[in-house]
Design an enzyme around this catalytic site. Structure first.
Site, PDB file in Angstrom:
ATOM      1  N   PRO A 123      -4.236  -4.832   2.660  1.00 49.87           N
ATOM      2  CA  PRO A 123      -3.458  -3.746   2.050  1.00 49.87           C
ATOM      3  C   PRO A 123      -3.805  -2.318   2.500  1.00 49.87           C
ATOM      4  O   PRO A 123      -4.269  -1.493   1.711  1.00 49.87           O
ATOM      5  CB  PRO A 123      -3.726  -3.934   0.563  1.00 49.87           C
ATOM      6  CG  PRO A 123      -5.108  -4.511   0.519  1.00 49.87           C
ATOM      7  CD  PRO A 123      -5.194  -5.413   1.723  1.00 49.87           C
ATOM      8  N   CYS A 124      -3.504  -2.025   3.744  1.00 50.16           N
ATOM      9  CA  CYS A 124      -3.754  -0.671   4.254  1.00 50.16           C
ATOM     10  C   CYS A 124      -2.839   0.358   3.590  1.00 50.16           C
ATOM     11  O   CYS A 124      -3.120   1.552   3.643  1.00 50.16           O
ATOM     12  CB  CYS A 124      -3.622  -0.631   5.765  1.00 50.16           C
ATOM     13  SG  CYS A 124      -2.021  -1.156   6.403  1.00 50.16           S
ATOM     14  N   HIS A 125      -1.787  -0.108   2.930  1.00 44.98           N
ATOM     15  CA  HIS A 125      -0.901   0.824   2.215  1.00 44.98           C
ATOM     16  C   HIS A 125      -1.603   1.466   1.023  1.00 44.98           C
ATOM     17  O   HIS A 125      -1.135   2.479   0.510  1.00 44.98           O
ATOM     18  CB  HIS A 125       0.388   0.116   1.758  1.00 44.98           C
ATOM     19  CG  HIS A 125       0.173  -1.016   0.825  1.00 44.98           C
ATOM     20  ND1 HIS A 125      -0.149  -2.292   1.265  1.00 44.98           N
ATOM     21  CD2 HIS A 125       0.213  -1.084  -0.530  1.00 44.98           C
ATOM     22  CE1 HIS A 125      -0.285  -3.091   0.216  1.00 44.98           C
ATOM     23  NE2 HIS A 125      -0.075  -2.387  -0.885  1.00 44.98           N
TER      24      HIS A 125
END
Length: 161
Positions: A123-125
């Protein structure tokens, strides 16, 4: 040989790639098929898509998939740390840098985040600027904002339930 399949989702067309046993990539579809991949919807790709649908619908918070992102040792460390950010929460580049014991490495964290080959599943968001502003995302800032808002709304809903 890698397998790739394209799916339409609430966030647009994506492609997921696996190496026979693990997910290696998730991209927002740009119409490019890697030379070492063939279009073939395997059971693992179907499962990844189902979990992505469940995540987008708020039915699950965490993915249970075998992941094999390819990157440097530093990138791998950053990506593992991203997976520890709880659903519905965000962290800054500086917080991740401190977390991995490199407090002055915010810029390097940003570069590793940018190279994340398995968007959403890693989850780089959930990484934002120190000032709280949204920063770049491969799927576009509108997708990043959509994902973060959906997570926050689902997290609040589940607390009320």
């Amino acid at each position: 040989m890698k397998n790739i399949y394209f799916y339409q989702t609430d966030i647009g067309k994506i492609c997921i790639i696996e190496n026979g046993t693990e997910i290696t990539n998730l991209y927002f579809d740009k119409g490019i098929i890697p030379n070492d991949a063939k279009i073939n919807e395997t059971e693992l790709l179907k499962e990844a898509k189902q979990q992505l649908d469940d995540y987008l619908a708020g039915r699950i918070k965490n993915f249970d998939l075998p992941l094999a992102p390819v990157g440097t040792e530093f990138q791998q460390k950053v990506w593992r740390t991203l997976q520890d950010i709880p659903y519905g929460e965000t962290r800054s580049y500086g917080e991740i840098a401190k977390n991995i014991g490199k407090p002055k490495a915010s810029r390097a964290i940003g570069m590793a985040n940018n190279k994340n080959p398995i968007l959403i599943f890693i989850p780089c968001h959930r990484i934002i600027g120190t000032n709280g502003k949204l920063t770049g995302y491969a799927g576009g800032l509108e997708v990043k904002e959509f994902l973060l808002n959906k997570e926050k709304a689902n997290a609040r809903k589940q607390i009320k339930d």
